[in-house]
Every structure is written in structure tokens, then in C-alpha cells.
Design a protein around this motif. Structure first.
Motif, short mmCIF file in Angstrom:
data_model
loop_
_atom_site.label_atom_id
_atom_site.label_comp_id
_atom_site.label_asym_id
_atom_site.label_seq_id
_atom_site.Cartn_x
_atom_site.Cartn_y
_atom_site.Cartn_z
N ALA A 118 25.43 -8.81 30.85
CA ALA A 118 24.07 -8.44 31.20
C ALA A 118 23.35 -9.51 32.00
O ALA A 118 22.48 -9.22 32.81
N GLY A 153 22.90 -3.84 28.36
CA GLY A 153 22.44 -5.18 28.69
C GLY A 153 21.80 -5.22 30.06
O GLY A 153 20.81 -5.92 30.28
N ALA A 154 22.36 -4.44 30.97
CA ALA A 154 21.82 -4.44 32.33
C ALA A 154 20.36 -4.00 32.31
O ALA A 154 19.51 -4.63 32.92
N ILE A 166 24.05 -8.69 35.70
CA ILE A 166 23.66 -7.41 36.30
C ILE A 166 22.14 -7.32 36.31
O ILE A 166 21.50 -7.57 35.30
N PRO A 167 21.56 -6.97 37.45
CA PRO A 167 20.10 -6.92 37.51
C PRO A 167 19.51 -5.84 36.61
O PRO A 167 20.17 -4.83 36.41
N PRO A 168 18.30 -6.00 36.09
CA PRO A 168 17.46 -7.21 36.24
C PRO A 168 17.91 -8.28 35.27
O PRO A 168 18.20 -7.98 34.14
NA NA Z 1 20.51 -7.58 33.18
#
Ligand code: NA
Ligand code: NA
Lengths: 312, 427, 198
Positions: free
Chosen positions: B148, B106-107, B151-153
Motif C-alpha cells: 500500500a 491498502g491502496a 500504490i497511490p494515494p
Molecule cells: Na496507498
């Protein structure tokens, strides 16, 4: 009565500042109330335009470049070097331009829209990873542009590789180096934090991002003379307010960027440095005429005359 | 009007109508009421089409396609076999691995729906085989995928940053703390769950088997390399990474493993299209619904009624949390951010709240709301992909929602969870 | 787990899809089903090809400007071909907990009500979609890269709503005529156990 007014930017951006001033003026001088709908709250630019044409919204702000999908001539605002580069000439130009005040209202009327005002939002700058001083510096630079044929032509002419990318992916694209440049008004570079992921801002003077406020034509025609005056006066007052607001805006945006990121390179190109970019404009003009024919050429010629008049 | 619309929607939902109907009729009722008749209904269609316009949505069918090719072929099995050889003997190991895989995928992919599909399709059957209850598995996949957002993006943070004029770089860093905290808490819950429910473990695999499993998985191990390398190497956007995965999956299954035929690919594409349609028609209907809410200025009315202007900072944060949580239960997160952020902006300024903190809390609420019934993209995606009844999909969600709400409360009272990292990086 | 269709009784692969409707209507139904499944599969494949082509062309320094617009066209095509296909195969998402708890007689009546209302909603949306398309066509709006009229890309929208409406209407009819309870024209209600096979 309650009137609804939608625009393409956030409340604190230039279109939002204009809208708030307009609202304040109308509400001070009449019993009407105005509800404001910033970017995204009623859909994208094309959606709010359709809603205004249908009369669901009474007022809408859409930049002529986007209106180009409806009114091809409006894309003239994507042709480089047609607007005064100095901010002190801008007011003069927009107040007196025959193209803006006489020719465009007719074109907008055909689309069921009363053009109330066009106004400048701020100087468009090149915002890149590495400094740009001449077209050669744009070699190998993938420059993000909207998918408009004239913008594509402009950046080809400037020597870059124009690259389409949805706006939502521009920040990430600059960060990961998919693209190395994008153009936007200075205040937008500041407010969308694009400077965080780029290294240089170049003032080329090739454009000032212009936008337009319109009313639904049936709605406007149905207003009493008194209400029409309230609306027109509010549009004028907001216009003057924006010119005033603009004066310090570029400097302020630059100062904010400098404070947040001192290592940012900012180049204000000299007349000589701008010359090769200006030469490239001819190619874009040709493309514009190819796309819009005689009526486009008439507008283009008139814009040039208006520019001459405003800068003399 | 708000009350009537929500009543209609919930009744239709409970009686078993196809889920698009409550959303469409809810919106239609709004259009009818706002314009006193049916003549503006064409704009309901406009908004439905606007809902499926964003370019980023392309990632969803692409990751569904890639995941299905990998799952029907051998790539996914080889990858999971490898992981199992290393963690199969640990209590809750598979569940923790699933949570971690969802968070990592997901990140980078930036799409929670894509994560549900890409990680969920191969791992769910394996978890069922290992003895986990299906509702737990589904809830874990849905909720872990939503980490997700933090957490970037994170697309949600980018939109918030643009609308609220907040540093996206600072937001990105601020999301890491709460995101990791959630992963740790989810993992802890997984382990507790495995112990309490007595989920069996496999015998510890000898190193010889582990090495063999790694060698068998060598080709599919390039998937993460392609995604991460492609994105951070500046070759593809997160959306395009999905399409590149499709290409690589096709290469592996058609050329290297020869486990699928071209006819299989046709069937998989068709099934991908079907799932996409089932989910996107709900996204479309939800967008029309949110247009009504926005046009009628319902959030403004509600906030005026509860007197937000007289509240202190912590109360304002609580109201913001609730508003985004409730909003995302019904409507797509991006739309909720676009509609609500400008409404809260003045009061956030006047009580002097840190906009990075507000953005982190909003992103967290968006994550919770998307995984919380009755409506939510990730729930819809899970139903469409795994073909399980709605109730099975949502039954296991409450413990996760509790953990998420606990972290939200913690953020309001201990903002350092979010702000510690940015303060290190930027001051 | 298999997400495809050919391994399930409830959802035969389109090549084997046989309409349960009589005569000419049945042939028509078969043809539409075939078209929908081809559109779904090709739509998804084209989207992958288009996106990959865009990446490759950018890597070699040229650009495909219509890539995003093409994907937009495809996503509309997939969604609106898919809702009809999903209706035919009883795949639209619903929450059936309360419904499942009702006695069969009540369920049957409720299913008829559900399918009739859903069909009417779809027909209404078809009508409004035609109205919307007419409006967009009249405005002359064009896609900025492809320079083609925007309304072209919406033409499938009312068709999709209409086909979906027909499917639900036929399901209502089937529930009136037949003894069993049908979720779609040829899918009986209830989830099948073999759907969680590995
Ligand atoms: Na993300
Ligand atoms: Na939800």
C-alpha cells in the motif's frame, strides 16, 4: 558552543533559507556552531516552540499565527490587509514598525522568548480549482483553512465555506474535490506541488505570510555582549538576505508553476477587484478585538499606523 | 551512545519485556545522556504525545472497529464465501486473493495498519482452515499490506514529495510499477508455497452456487463501492472513509442481518480501544526514541563517518536504501522520512540522482522496514489483533523480505521499473 | 476469529471482571477496571460518531471546526485508558521466545524483574508527565478551535501511566507470593490455544 535552531519548513523554503544565512553569519563571526533542524525532525510547530521555551533549543522559528495559541495578540497577522501589498514597501514596514519592533518583543518576553526578528515569507494567494475574481466566485467553494478562528472568519467574510482539513490531507482533498481551495504563500503552492491538483491562483494582496525567529530568553540574557551582537547582526543580515531573496521569488515561483502547468489561470486582482475583499476585513478585525480585548486593539491600531507610514 | 542504546534495547527485547519498555528506556537513556540527568524527561512525554497526534492515525481504530463488526457479524463471511466459490479450486488461490485484497484495500485506505486489520481479520481464519501455516499467513498479510505504501494515494510519498520538493503526481505514478511487481512476485511465492506444502483445494463450485454466493454477498459488496466511491467522489478523505465503513457495517449487522446486538457493539468497541492502545503506546515510544536520534544528529555522524560525499550515484542509492530500511525497523516510517530526507538531500543533488526514483526507492524501503523485525507498526498490529506470539508473527517474514530486497536491488539497477510510467505520462 | 474478550478464560469481560485483590483494594481495582473499559468503548464510539458527523456537516455545507481536536482528545484518552487495561489483562506486546525457553525457576525470577522494572518505568513516566502538564498549563497554550487550555487534554496521561505502574507492581507482588508465574494480576503466562478458534 553548539546551538540548536529549529524551524517549521524544509531547508529550501524561506525559513530554511533564513536559518542557513543566520548559521553562516554566526559561524563566520564567532566560534559557535549552529545545528539546523527543519520541519518535523524534532516535532511539530508547537513542540519545537515548547523546546525553545525550555531552553533545549536555543533558537526557534515559529510563525506568529501559530504562536497565537500562546500569545493571542500574535494572531493579528491573520487579519487581512494589514501588510503592504507591494514587495518594495515590505522592508520599510518590517524595519520600522513599532508594533513589530517594540510591542511584540515584550509579549514574547513574557513567554520566555527573545524575539529576534519578524520577516515576510511571501504573498499569500488563494489557490483554487476554478478562477476567483470576486467574492461571489467563492460561493459554494469549500476552502481549506487552519482551524484558527480568524482565518475561519476571513473566509466566511470572503464568501467561501471555510473547511478544516489536516495539512496531510490537503493534496488528496483537492485531488478528489473534498475541498476546492486553500491558501498559502506562493512559494509554498509551488514547493508543495499544490498546483498539480488545482487550476487557479489568485493574488488578492490580503496577506503576506509572516514568521518570527526567537531565542530562549534565559539563554540570550546569559550571552556576553559580544555574542549578543553576533546574534543580532546575524539576524539582521539574514533579514536583508531574505528581502533580497524575496524580490524575485514570487515571479520565480509563478514561472516554475507556469512551466510545469501552462494551463494554470493566474489572476492578479486590480485595486477595484480587491475592494470587496478589503471591505470584508472589518468583520475579521471585530472578531480579533473580541478575542484579544484592549491589548489586541492597541496592536491592531499600531499595525495600521505602521502600514500607513510604510506605504506613504 | 548509539551502540549502547541499541544494546540496551535488544537485550530488554530478548528477555521478554513488554515491547514498550525497550523503546521507552532506550529513549530515556538518550535523554539522560543528552541533558546529563533527569530534568528534561518531561520532553520525552511531549514526544510520546506528539507521536499519537497525527490526524491520519484515526483511521486505525476506525478500520479495526469496522473489520471487527464485519467479522463477528456476517458481512465478512459472505464476502469470503463468494470469493471462495470462484477461486477455491485453484492452487494458492486463497493466498493470492488475500495478497490482492491487501494491496487493493491498502491502496485506497492509505494505512497499512488498517489493512492488516481489515483484510487480515476475516481472511486469516479462512486461510488457516484451508490448511495454510499460520506464520505464512501472518507474514503474507503484513507484507502484502505494505505494498500500500507504493500504490497511490500514499502518505509516505506525499510527505517525501513535500520535504524533498518532488512532484507528488509523478511519485504516485512511479510507485505503481514496483507495487504491481511486488504483488506479482508475492502471488508467485504464494502459488509455489501452496504447491510445495500441498495445501488442499476445494472442488470447483458450479455456477449455480456461485450465483447464490454473489447474491448472499450483495450487501457487503457495497463496502468497496463506499470506500472507493466516497474517496474518489470527493465526499470523504481516506481517514473518514474508515468511519463511514463503521456506519455501514453497523447498518448491515444490526439492521439487515440482525447478527449483532448493541451489547456486542459495546464489547467490540472496547476491544478496538484495547488494541489501539497497545499499538499506539509503541508508536508514542518510538517517536520519543526517534527524537533522541534526530536531536543528537546521529544520522549525520554516521553518514559523515562512512564518507557519503565521495560516493557515486549507485552507492548513494544503496546507502539511502540501507538507512531507510534500518530506520524503519525501529521507528515509524513517516518520522524516518521527515528526519532522513533532508539529510540526504544535498548528496542526492550533487550526484544528480532522479528525485522521483529516490522517492520510490525510499517508499519501498519504508514498506520493507515496517514489516521487518524487531520493531514495526504492522508487526505490532498483527500481534495485538491476532494475539499470536511475536516469534510466530515474524517467522514467515524472511522470504517476503528477500523478494522485497530483490525488487529494491532491481530498482537501483533498472530504474525504468519505476520511471517508465511517469515518463509516458509526463514527457 | 473472535477478538473480543468474553470468550476467553484469560480475559473475562469487564462485567465479570473480579479483582483477585483482597478487600477495599479489590473493590477499588474493580472500579478502575470498569471505568477504563467504559472509557475505551465510549472513546472509540465517540470517535466514529464525531468523524461521521464531520463528513455529514461538510456535505451539507457547514463545518464542525473542533472535530479534529476532539479526535485528538479521544485518541489520548483511548491510549492511556487502554495501557492500564492492557496491563491488567496481560495484553501488552512482548517477545517471549527466549523467555519461554528458560526453566520455570528462572522464568519466575525474570518475570519479577520485568514487572518491577516496568512498574518503575511507568511511575517515572507518570512523574514526568505531571511535570510536562504543569509546564503546558503555565504557558497558557490553548487549542485553536475549541479555545480550551491544551493541558486539559493531557490530564489522563499521568493517571494512565500510574494505573499501569500499579498493575505491574501488583503482578510482581503476585509472582513473589504465589507459586505460579503471572503475566498480569490474573493472567497466567503463555498463550492459550483457543485464541485461534474461528
Ligand atoms: Na496507498
Ligand atoms: Na520494522
Amino acid at each position: 558552543e553548539t546551538w540548536k535552531y529549529a524551524f517549521e519548513e524544509a531547508m529550501t523554503d524561506v525559513q530554511g533559507v533564513y536559518a542557513q544565512k543566520f548559521k553562516e553569519e554566526v559561524e563566520a563571526n564567532s566560534d559557535h556552531e549552529i545545528q539546523l533542524f527543519p520541519f518535523g525532525t524534532l516535532g511539530e510547530s508547537a513542540d519545537i516552540m515548547e523546546q525553545a521555551q525550555a531552553g533545549i533549543l536555543q533558537f526557534v522559528d515559529q510563525s506568529p499565527g501559530f504562536t497565537g495559541a500562546l500569545i493571542p495578540e500574535a494572531q493579528v497577522f491573520f487579519v487581512p490587509y494589514l501588510l503592504p501589498a507591494k514587495s518594495e514597501d515590505l522592508g520599510e514596514f518590517f524595519r520600522n514598525s513599532k508594533a513589530i519592533n517594540e510591542m511584540f518583543p515584550e509579549l514574547y518576553a513574557e513567554q520566555g522568548l527573545e524575539l529576534l526578528k519578524m520577516f515576510p515569507e511571501g504573498e499569500v494567494v488563494m489557490n483554487t480549482k476554478d478562477p476567483v475574481e470576486k467574492p461571489e466566485d467563492l460561493n459554494e467553494v469549500k476552502f481549506r483553512v487552519m482551524t484558527n478562528p480568524l482565518l475561519v472568519e476571513s473566509y466566511k467574510a470572503f464568501g467561501a465555506t471555510p473547511t478544516p482539513l489536516p495539512w496531510g490531507e490537503v493534496y488528496g482533498g483537492l485531488q478528489t474535490n473534498i475541498i476546492q481551495g486553500q491558501e498559502n504563500p506562493l512559494f509554498w503552492v509551488e514547493s508543495t506541488k499544490m498546483y498539480e491538483v488545482t487550476g487557479a491562483i489568485t493574488l488578492t494582496g490580503h496577506n503576506n505570510f509572516t514568521t518570527a525567529v526567537m531565542a530562549n530568553k534565559d539563554f540570550y540574557d546569559g550571552l556576553s555582549d559580544e555574542d549578543k551582537k553576533v546574534v543580532q547582526d546575524a539576524a539582521d543580515a539574514a533579514f536583508e538576505h531574505i528581502l533580497e531573496y524575496q524580490k524575485g521569488l514570487s515571479e520565480e515561483s509563478l514561472a516554475k508553476i507556469k512551466e510545469a502547468k501552462p494551463e494554470m489561470t493566474i489572476s492578479d486582482l486590480t485595486e477595484e477587484q480587491r475592494a470587496p475583499f478589503k471591505e470584508a476585513a472589518a468583520q475579521v478585525e471585530a472578531k480579533f478585538i473580541e478575542m484579544t480585548g484592549d491589548s489586541g486593539k492597541k496592536i491592531l491600531d499600531q499595525m495600521k499606523e505602521d502600514l500607513k507610514a510604510a506605504t506613504q | 551512545m548509539t551502540l549502547k542504546i541499541s544494546t540496551i534495547m535488544i537485550v530488554l527485547l530478548l528477555f521478554g519485556f513488554p515491547m514498550m519498555i525497550p523503546l521507552i528506556l532506550g529513549a530515556a537513556y538518550g535523554f539522560y545522556g543528552l541533558f546529563g540527568g533527569f530534568d528534561r524527561m518531561d520532553f520525552m512525554v511531549q514526544q510520546m504525545l506528539a507521536g499519537i497526534r497525527p490526524a491520519s492515525l484515526i483511521a486505525v481504530p476506525m478500520f479495526i472497529l469496522a473489520a471487527d463488526i464485519m467479522t463477528r457479524g456476517q458481512s465478512a463471511d459472505r464476502l469470503i464465501d463468494m470469493v471462495m466459490k470462484f477461486i477455491g479450486h485453484i492452487k494458492g488461490g486463497l493466498a493470492v486473493s488475500t495478497a490482492t485484497a491487501c494491496t487493493l484495500f491498502g491502496a485506497v485506505s492509505g494505512s497499512t495498519q488498517a489493512t492488516v486489520v481489515a483484510v487480515g481479520s476475516p481472511l486469516r481464519p479462512r486461510m488457516l482452515k484451508a490448511g495454510y501455516n499460520d506464520s505464512f499467513v501472518l507474514a503474507l498479510i503484513i507484507n502484502a499490506s505494505d505494498i500500500a505504501f507504493l500504490i497511490p494515494p500514499s502518505i509516505g510519498m506525499i510527505i517525501y514529495g513535500v520535504v524533498s520538493k518532488t512532484s507528488i503526481a509523478e511519485l504516485f505514478i512511479a510507485g505503481i510499477g514496483p507495487g504491481l511487481l511486488l504483488l506479482v512476485l508475492f502471488s508467485a511465492y504464494c502459488i509455489v508455497y501452496a504447491i510445495v506444502k500441498g495445501v488442499p483445494t476445494e472442488p470447483k463450485a458450479p455456477w449455480g452456487e456461485r450465483v447464490a454466493a454473489v447474491r448472499a454477498a450483495i450487501w457487503p459488496l457495497f463496502f468497496p463501492v463506499i470506500i472507493v466511491g466516497g474517496i474518489y467522489g470527493g465526499i470523504v478523505s481516506p481517514t473518514e472513509a474508515a468511519a463511514i465503513c463503521v456506519a455501514y457495517a453497523l447498518f448491515l449487522e444490526l439492521v439487515i442481518f440482525r447478527s449483532l446486538s448493541v451489547a456486542d457493539i459495546y464489547k467490540i468497541s472496547k476491544s478496538t480501544g484495547l488494541i489501539t492502545a497497545v499499538v499506539f503506546i509503541l508508536v508514542a515510544a518510538g517517536t520519543a526514541f526517534s527524537w533522541v536520534i534526530s536531536f543528537a544528529q546521529i544520522p549525520q555522524q554516521i553518514l559523515g563517518a562512512i564518507g557519503i560525499d565521495e560516493m557515486g550515484p549507485k552507492m548513494v542509492l544503496a546507502v539511502i536504501s540501507i538507512a531507510f530500511f534500518v530506520g524503519c525497523m525501529f521507528v515509524d516510517p513517516i518520522v524516518v522520512i521527515l528526519v532522513l530526507v533532508p539529510i540526504f538531500a544535498p548528496v542526492v543533488d550533487s550526484v544528480g540522482l532522479d528525485k522521483v526514483l529516490v522517492g520510490t526507492i525510499i517508499t519501498l524501503q519504508v514498506a520493507i522496514g515496517s514489516a521487518t523485525p524487531p520493531f514495526g507498526c504492522d508487526i505490532f498490529t498483527a500481534i495485538a489483533i491476532f494475539k499470536r506470539p511475536y516469534m510466530d508473527v515474524i517467522r514467515g517474514i524472511p522470504p517476503f523480505t528477500l523478494i522485497l530486497l530483490g525488487v529494491s536491488a532491481a530498482l537501483i539497477f533498472i530504474p525504468q521499473i519505476a520511471l517508465f510510467l511517469p515518463s509516458l505520462a509526463f514527457d | 476469529m473472535k477478538m473480543g474478550s468474553e470468550d476467553q478464560k484469560s480475559e473475562p469481560h469487564s462485567e465479570h471482571y473480579e479483582s483477585t485483590l483482597p478487600g477495599v483494594i479489590g473493590m477499588f481495582d474493580n472500579a478502575i477496571s470498569r471505568i477504563e473499559s467504559v472509557m475505551l468503548a465510549l472513546g472509540v464510539m465517540l470517535m466514529a460518531v464525531n468523524t461521521i458527523a464531520n463528513v455529514i456537516s461538510r456535505a451539507i455545507g457547514s463545518t464542525i471546526f473542533f472535530s479534529e481536536e476532539l479526535n485528538r482528545i479521544l485518541i489520548i484518552l483511548i491510549t492511556f485508558a487502554g495501557i492500564g487495561y492492557a496491563a491488567r489483562h496481560g495484553r501488552h506486546i512482548r517477545m517471549s521466545a527466549l523467555y519461554d525457553a528458560l526453566p520455570p525457576k528462572t522464568r519466575k525470577v525474570l518475570m519479577i524483574v520485568i514487572t518491577v522494572i516496568t512498574a518503575l518505568t511507568m511511575f517515572a513516566l507518570c512523574y514526568f508527565a505531571v511535570g510536562y502538564i504543569a509546564k503546558v498549563a503555565k504557558s497558557g497554550r490553548v487549542l485553536s478551535a475549541m479555545q480550551i487550555p491544551v493541558y486539559w487534554i493531557y490530564l489522563w496521561v499521568p493517571v494512565g501511566f500510574f494505573i499501569t505502574g500499579v498493575q505491574y507492581a501488583l503482578t510482581a507482588l503476585k509472582n513473589v507470593v504465589q507459586k505460579d508465574i503471572y503475566l498480569s494480576t490474573h493472567v497466567l503466562e503463555g498463550y492459550e490455544e483457543d485464541e485461534i478458534e474461528i
